[in-house]
Design a protein around this motif. Structure first.
Motif, PDB file in Angstrom:
ATOM      1  N   VAL A 198      -9.639   7.485 -11.059  1.00 55.05           N
ATOM      2  CA  VAL A 198      -8.687   7.752 -10.001  1.00 55.05           C
ATOM      3  C   VAL A 198      -9.151   7.161  -8.630  1.00 55.05           C
ATOM      4  O   VAL A 198      -8.231   6.244  -7.997  1.00 55.05           O
ATOM      5  N   LYS A 200     -14.469   6.890  -0.101  1.00 53.02           N
ATOM      6  CA  LYS A 200     -14.807   7.221  -1.294  1.00 53.02           C
ATOM      7  C   LYS A 200     -14.801   5.654  -2.192  1.00 53.02           C
ATOM      8  O   LYS A 200     -15.756   5.338  -2.768  1.00 53.02           O
ATOM      9  N   ARG A 246      -5.887  10.258   2.559  1.00 57.75           N
ATOM     10  CA  ARG A 246      -6.006   8.508   2.578  1.00 57.75           C
ATOM     11  C   ARG A 246      -7.347   8.183   3.133  1.00 57.75           C
ATOM     12  O   ARG A 246      -8.125   7.309   2.501  1.00 57.75           O
ATOM     13  N   LYS A 262       0.782  -1.217  -0.083  1.00 58.29           N
ATOM     14  CA  LYS A 262      -0.165  -0.006   0.180  1.00 58.29           C
ATOM     15  C   LYS A 262       0.761   1.390   0.053  1.00 58.29           C
ATOM     16  O   LYS A 262       0.431   2.228  -0.706  1.00 58.29           O
ATOM     17  N   MET A 320     -10.286   9.206   0.685  1.00 57.46           N
ATOM     18  CA  MET A 320     -10.248   8.228  -0.566  1.00 57.46           C
ATOM     19  C   MET A 320     -10.756   6.705  -0.325  1.00 57.46           C
ATOM     20  O   MET A 320     -11.303   6.235  -0.984  1.00 57.46           O
ATOM     21  N   LEU A 345      -7.090  14.104  -7.053  1.00 58.02           N
ATOM     22  CA  LEU A 345      -8.649  14.577  -7.188  1.00 58.02           C
ATOM     23  C   LEU A 345      -8.730  16.086  -6.539  1.00 58.02           C
ATOM     24  O   LEU A 345      -8.395  16.342  -5.663  1.00 58.02           O
ATOM     25  N   GLU A 371      -4.800  -0.005  -5.389  1.00 56.57           N
ATOM     26  CA  GLU A 371      -3.546   0.049  -4.827  1.00 56.57           C
ATOM     27  C   GLU A 371      -3.596  -0.080  -3.339  1.00 56.57           C
ATOM     28  O   GLU A 371      -2.730  -0.345  -2.648  1.00 56.57           O
ATOM     29  N   ARG A 372      -4.923   0.230  -2.808  1.00 58.28           N
ATOM     30  CA  ARG A 372      -4.959   0.115  -1.290  1.00 58.28           C
ATOM     31  C   ARG A 372      -5.711  -0.967  -0.510  1.00 58.28           C
ATOM     32  O   ARG A 372      -5.855  -1.091   0.480  1.00 58.28           O
ATOM     33  N   GLU A 407     -18.561   3.792  -2.770  1.00 58.39           N
ATOM     34  CA  GLU A 407     -18.946   3.741  -4.264  1.00 58.39           C
ATOM     35  C   GLU A 407     -18.843   2.499  -4.684  1.00 58.39           C
ATOM     36  O   GLU A 407     -19.729   2.049  -5.438  1.00 58.39           O
ATOM     37  N   PHE A 410     -14.790  15.279  -4.382  1.00 63.81           N
ATOM     38  CA  PHE A 410     -15.324  14.641  -3.288  1.00 63.81           C
ATOM     39  C   PHE A 410     -16.811  14.773  -2.556  1.00 63.81           C
ATOM     40  O   PHE A 410     -17.312  14.063  -1.958  1.00 63.81           O
ATOM     41  N   ARG A 428      -8.319   3.314  -9.167  1.00 63.85           N
ATOM     42  CA  ARG A 428      -6.740   3.130  -8.948  1.00 63.85           C
ATOM     43  C   ARG A 428      -6.516   2.955  -7.469  1.00 63.85           C
ATOM     44  O   ARG A 428      -5.829   2.164  -7.233  1.00 63.85           O
ATOM     45  N   TYR A 429      -7.293   3.856  -6.789  1.00 61.55           N
ATOM     46  CA  TYR A 429      -6.776   3.729  -5.283  1.00 61.55           C
ATOM     47  C   TYR A 429      -7.329   2.516  -4.949  1.00 61.55           C
ATOM     48  O   TYR A 429      -6.617   2.025  -4.013  1.00 61.55           O
ATOM     49  N   LYS A 458     -13.575  11.067 -14.673  1.00 61.78           N
ATOM     50  CA  LYS A 458     -12.164  10.943 -14.322  1.00 61.78           C
ATOM     51  C   LYS A 458     -11.783  10.602 -12.686  1.00 61.78           C
ATOM     52  O   LYS A 458     -11.293   9.859 -12.299  1.00 61.78           O
ATOM     53  N   ALA A 459     -12.710  11.082 -11.930  1.00 61.25           N
ATOM     54  CA  ALA A 459     -12.889  10.933 -10.317  1.00 61.25           C
ATOM     55  C   ALA A 459     -13.138   9.388 -10.312  1.00 61.25           C
ATOM     56  O   ALA A 459     -12.359   8.646  -9.309  1.00 61.25           O
ATOM     57  N   ALA A 472      -2.587   8.802  -6.403  1.00 63.56           N
ATOM     58  CA  ALA A 472      -4.385   8.636  -6.368  1.00 63.56           C
ATOM     59  C   ALA A 472      -4.784   9.118  -5.324  1.00 63.56           C
ATOM     60  O   ALA A 472      -6.088   9.673  -5.492  1.00 63.56           O
ATOM     61  N   ILE A 473      -3.786   9.662  -4.333  1.00 62.50           N
ATOM     62  CA  ILE A 473      -4.476  10.344  -3.121  1.00 62.50           C
ATOM     63  C   ILE A 473      -4.673  11.514  -3.255  1.00 62.50           C
ATOM     64  O   ILE A 473      -5.603  12.435  -2.635  1.00 62.50           O
TER      65      ILE A 473
END
Lengths: 600, 600
Positions: free
Chosen positions: B562, B354, B348, A581, B351, A592, B569-570, B358, A597, B565-566, B558-559, A588-589
């Motif tokens: 991103v 989010k 962090r 991580k 995101m 945006l 990765e996380r 979502e 948000f 991707r987040y 776009k959001a 990516a963090i």
């Protein structure tokens, strides 16, 4: 009503057998700490907390504190009387310096007692706990006159102390504080401003409360470089030590909080109150950090304490509650159902709590020893090593210890099923009380930034390199022992992941410091896992030796080895995931815009 | 006061663009669900919940419910009136069958509305929510006469409904229930016993409440095979539908709970109350599971809902609160400090919320579509596939969704620092309310066992194999797209870890079923990660296409990319760690005797 039994056998195991406190008898203060003395203090402290403080925990939560019309605050029934007993028994003086009426014992004993107090009653424990923070600042930065005037009565708990940092518009960013300190002709200052979230700010325990207050003098720079620290007593103290006039400081209101209802969290109004500067002008932040570092370790202990208290109750419930059958067939066919203990998922949660609390207890007590060694070790090299290690690990003990402490309390509540959600069972309180530990004395995100932004790089990374070497050396040694080889390999691997993450920060933090910030929290958890791994290696080693030597109490040592194995299997794998991580970086963090948000 | 805005754009994105609900217009009920109709329902539902229900959330928590001397229950101010508005607008009828006065719309719309209701006011939403559970049982197992008598008024919300399962000594293990049902001469039964934790058990919303009650007939087997289900109305219903005499069922007391204070959690006393059996004797558990499965999906939605509400408030706070400076230098040099949004660790957490909310919204709405397709899809093959997938994923949606939903609410509270701990800010309530979702309708450990002990093996593993294949196929397709290749590889890898864990269970569960139990919870989380990964692949694909096609609203799409991707990765790295934990097996978990858990 929730149960509590101080884990004295476990504390003695760490202090006597793992840390081998007696081996430090050449150091000042340690010479008194014989094994007999340690055992007596631990057992008596355990008895006091379980018998006097624990029974007031649930009722304290239910009653909360009341602010009266005159601004005084009434604490829950029994709190004041319990404090009188605490004071009379001298529990506040354990590891305070003898010069000011303390017993001068190692901090290790003070920390052990802090855990018991906080497990038994966290809200209550904060009254003397905050006093310790205030004492440490006056000890470090106060004048001889201030020390003589305030310390003996604070250490004896005749008076309590508080820490006043936060204001409505700022907490983390203390450079923004607005409280003013205007010099009076006599060398004192007139303090004016509002402080919020002041734990134990007003209460009915003692005749006086010594507030330590951050404020700005008229010409101070408009930043953290312009903060000074002041002593502002609730009641002014005459030169002969008697109490004088009431000072212009008062509790404006109490906060309605999620937990720690038994502690009075005050809005404090300073209306030209008389205060005296502690240390140098504009150097208040440094003095504040002395309080904070002591307090942060104390909060780490609180994280442990709520996990421990919740664990004990979950163990009891899992024995009492019968529901369902073992997957391998009825364990008690003559009963209508088996106990919760037969269910692997219940045991998983209990083993998790056992591995965390026992590992965390070792880490806290080891940390306390480093605090002592920082000042008292025989050589400069040893003192520096201890200072390096405890500076590095303070944010980890606070941040990882309270994150995992909270999660553990939540899991223990889960063992109770629906009953865990009902206030009368007490599990909700452990969770609600534990929650504040992740927030106060620097939210855990701030701890993480302290770790990666300051502690890692200090002295060219000397501390973290020493930590890596220590873990590698002990893991390498443990690999030779069959009982510990599996754990040792896993801890070594986790340490390798931690090194790799450190390297990644070094390589990617220069170009973009956000890469470090984005991984800070994960890194703090990684280091927590490795630090607990180190403790489990040490505890495992002692247990294996005791079993080999046949010293008795075999069940106790066997349980340590099984729990050590559990720790390796279930805690260390996260280190690899956390590293991955971290290596995701900041992109990516940070990418945006803020608008992205919002919900539409 | 906390803010809430229904995330209608996100809901419409999932329903119209990702699930493409319009493409199912050949199916019954779906033909009405045009894009215009969907948008109108979503927007109006969003408005209703934000304007009518959300303003009552904090006050409802503070006031709680009151049991009056006559056993009646008064709900918080405004709750009853809000329900009248809800009823008049027909919100309870959305996806109920037209035959009984429902609108017959797809469950997808009902779920979207459930999320909004629960985000706005979870405690309030449980009143109509429990009614839905009761309706589904009567729909599935009730006689034509029972359906005609009760369903229209329950669907219209003229009456509410409850589910009565738990007793003081048993929750999970329903085979232990003691409530008796003795046949009367007229075919009805006399129900006697005590039920606890009955959400919405008594309240002032409606003139009648239809309780569905599990009880045992006199000669029933002493196990889960001896449970029958009964309709027990609070007020008896005459044959002409008018209300008759008060039945012998009453609320004995209200529980004091950690959260959902606005919902009346009742101890219900049945004193020979008249009830009517639903379905066959001793087949009550099957009927109960119909309620439970619907309810479990609903609870998963609640997990999402509290995370969403907490997220929105944290986003607002992070914009408003200024503290510290960006690591890359002041973002707004003319201000004394930057907003919290500049800090990577705050972002962090945001995101993370989010990506979870979502992804979880997509999973819930996709799940709702499977519920519809189970009954309505054109071919038997499609119906079976939908049934397989939703059966498999129901415990995941409930268990993972609420664990992660709670953690998210906790993190959003953390964004507020000390203010998060103060009740007036509302963040504590989101956490306290979210906490119950991990416990009720089957604690999450029970969900995990349902997943690994029942769902995995059903039909020779058909469902889980279908799930693996689905994920692999979509990941393989996405790897060809540059915007999604990284995520696709990570999801594929996580799916690989999940397959390996499944294989490990197969290989090690036969010799010792505890090996499966010990890893069940980890496995449920792994599957949650992979399921959310599947949703992010789909959302990413739609977003990439929209951007390529230049359909407008580019910032929104776009959001999504991103955030996708987040997520990769996380979230996905945990799959590997969870697999390693599972492979630790049961040994260290089951080895210690119970005594070894006690403190000495």
């Amino acid at each position: 009503m929730p149960v509590y039994k101080a884990p004295t056998r476990d504390a003695r195991f760490v202090i006597n057998e793992v840390l081998k406190l007696e081996s430090y008898s050449n150091l000042p203060g340690f010479e008194q700490a014989t094994a007999d003395m340690i055992d007596a203090v631990i057992e008596e402290g355990g008895r006091f907390t379980a018998e006097v403080l624990a029974p007031l925990n649930l009722s304290g939560d239910q009653q909360g504190c009341t602010r009266n019309a005159d601004g005084s605050v009434t604490t829950p029934s029994g709190f004041k009387e319990a404090h009188a007993q605490f004071r009379e028994a001298g529990w506040g003086t354990l590891s305070a310096p003898e010069q000011f009426g303390g017993q001068g014992l190692p901090h290790v004993l003070g920390f052990a007692m802090e855990e018991f107090v906080s497990s038994a009653n966290q809200a209550w424990g904060m009254y003397p706990g905050l006093t310790n923070g205030a004492v440490s600042a006056i000890l470090a930065k106060g004048s001889a006159e201030q020390q003589a005037k305030y310390l003996p009565k604070m250490i004896s708990n005749e008076w309590l102390g508080t820490m006043n940092l936060t204001e409505p518009h700022c907490g983390t960013d203390l450079g923004l504080i607005r409280t003013r300190a205007v010099p009076n002709a006599d060398g004192s200052y007139a303090i004016t401003g509002t402080k919020i979230f002041i734990s134990a700010g007003e209460n009915d325990f003692t005749a006086n409360i010594i507030h330590l207050v951050l404020a700005k003098t008229p010409d101070a720079p408009d930043s953290t470089k312009g903060i000074s620290l002041f002593i502002v007593p609730k009641v002014l103290v005459n030169d002969d030590g008697s109490l004088g006039a009431r000072n212009a400081v008062s509790c404006g209101s109490l906060e309605h909080k999620m937990g720690i209802h038994g502690n009075a969290t005050c809005v404090m109004n300073y209306d030209g109150a008389t205060g005296w500067m502690v240390g140098e002008e504009n150097k208040g932040l440094a003095a504040m950090f002395i309080m904070m570092n002591a307090a942060r370790l104390g909060v780490g202990v609180q994280g442990l304490s709520q996990a421990e208290a919740a664990y004990q109750n979950a163990v009891q419930y899992a024995q009492d509650r019968r529901q369902g059958r073992a997957l391998t067939g009825p364990a008690e066919p003559d009963q209508k159902a088996d106990t919760l203990f037969v269910h692997p998922d219940v045991r998983r949660m209990l083993m998790d709590a056992k591995a965390f609390t026992e590992g965390m207890r070792a880490l806290c007590l080891w940390g306390a020893l480093q605090v002592d060694l920082t000042h008292k070790a025989a050589t400069e090299e040893e003192r520096q090593m201890a200072d390096d290690l405890i500076s590095l690990l303070t944010p980890v003990i606070k941040g990882y210890g309270t994150d995992k402490g909270f999660d553990t309390a939540v899991n223990m509540q889960q063992v109770f099923g629906g009953h865990g959600y009902i206030e009368e069972w007490g599990m909700s309180q452990f969770v609600r009380d534990a929650r504040i530990t992740q927030i106060y004395e620097g939210a855990n995100g701030v701890q993480a930034m302290d770790l990666v932004g300051r502690k890692l790089a200090q002295n060219g990374g000397r501390a973290v390199q020493a930590f890596f070497a220590l873990v590698d050396a002990e893991a390498a040694a443990a690999k030779a022992k069959p009982e510990l080889a599996g754990l040792a390999e896993r801890v070594e691997k986790a340490n390798g992941e931690l090194k790799a993450a450190t390297m990644w920060f070094m390589q990617n933090g220069m170009t973009n410091p956000n890469n470090v910030g984005a991984g800070a929290h994960h890194y703090m958890h990684m280091m927590g896992i490795v630090a607990l791994g180190l403790m489990w290696l040490r505890m495992g080693e002692v247990a294996a030796e005791a079993l080999a030597a046949g010293t008795g109490d075999a069940a106790f040592y066997k349980a340590k080895l099984v729990t050590a194995r559990y720790f390796g299997e279930r805690f260390t794998p996260d280190a690899g995931a956390l590293r991955r991580k971290i290596e995701g970086g900041a992109e990516a963090i940070m990418e945006l815009p803020v608008e992205a948000f919002a919900r539409a």
